[in-house]
Design an enzyme around this catalytic site. Structure first.
Site, mmCIF file in Angstrom:
data_model
loop_
_atom_site.group_PDB
_atom_site.id
_atom_site.type_symbol
_atom_site.label_atom_id
_atom_site.label_comp_id
_atom_site.label_asym_id
_atom_site.label_seq_id
_atom_site.Cartn_x
_atom_site.Cartn_y
_atom_site.Cartn_z
ATOM 1 N N GLU A 112 0.821 -1.212 0.000
ATOM 2 C CA GLU A 112 0.000 0.000 0.000
ATOM 3 C C GLU A 112 0.858 1.267 0.000
ATOM 4 O OE1 GLU A 112 -2.163 -2.901 2.885
ATOM 5 O OE2 GLU A 112 -0.135 -2.573 2.156
ATOM 6 N N CYS B 255 -2.740 -2.763 7.457
ATOM 7 C CA CYS B 255 -2.366 -2.631 8.870
ATOM 8 C C CYS B 255 -2.573 -1.171 9.293
ATOM 9 C CB CYS B 255 -0.904 -3.037 9.050
ATOM 10 S SG CYS B 255 0.271 -1.885 8.262
ATOM 11 N N CYS C 267 -0.513 1.382 7.182
ATOM 12 C CA CYS C 267 -1.043 1.591 5.831
ATOM 13 C C CYS C 267 -2.407 2.282 5.856
ATOM 14 C CB CYS C 267 -1.113 0.262 5.085
ATOM 15 S SG CYS C 267 0.538 -0.418 4.779
#
Length: 154
Positions: free
Chosen positions: A55, A83, A86
């Site tokens: 990402e 996560c 990101c």
């Protein structure tokens, strides 16, 4: 095949590249006006850098291409739920909509473990759609981790 499935297949192609290099197979693409402007996959092991998630790399490529950190007219397709790092980057980049392949019950920050995109009042909100080609996105991860466990046994 829907437009969302078409783009998630492109993200899966990126995940397969990560898989072939021994990286956790996560792929991401960024789309603007029905055109892919950035593609990326995890490079954390190869680059020995915690921040080299698909990402983040896709955001960097899209920002470079558009010559702007503001990606408000862009959508991201990612094979695995982002996560917290990101998810924060998605908010900061002003991504319009996030399409997720499968959820991450261990570190997901878009609805699994926590939800940075909906549970907090940030200056930017983005739409989220989950479960695009979920089985395909799950399978590549399951195979990768099964093979990794088998290698560790030897």
């Amino acid at each position: 095949m829907t437009e969302q499935e078409k783009y998630m297949k492109e993200a899966l192609k990126q995940a397969k590249k990560a898989y072939e290099k021994g990286e956790i197979p996560v792929g991401a693409i960024i789309v603007k006006e029905h055109k892919i402007i950035a593609r990326a996959y995890n490079e954390k092991e190869y680059k020995r850098d915690t921040t080299k998630h698909a990402e983040i790399l896709a955001i960097q490529k899209a920002s470079k291409k558009l010559k702007s950190w503001r990606l408000q007219d862009c959508d991201m397709y990612v094979t695995l739920e982002p996560c917290s790092m990101c998810a924060g980057a998605l908010i900061q980049a002003r991504i319009r909509k996030l399409y997720i392949g499968t959820m991450d019950k261990k570190t997901g920050a878009c609805g699994s473990v926590l939800n940075l995109l909906e549970d907090y009042t940030f200056n930017h909100k983005l739409e989220v759609e989950k479960g695009i080609l979920q089985k395909d996105c799950e399978n590549i991860l399951k195979i990768f981790f099964k093979e990794l466990r088998e290698k560790k046994k030897k």
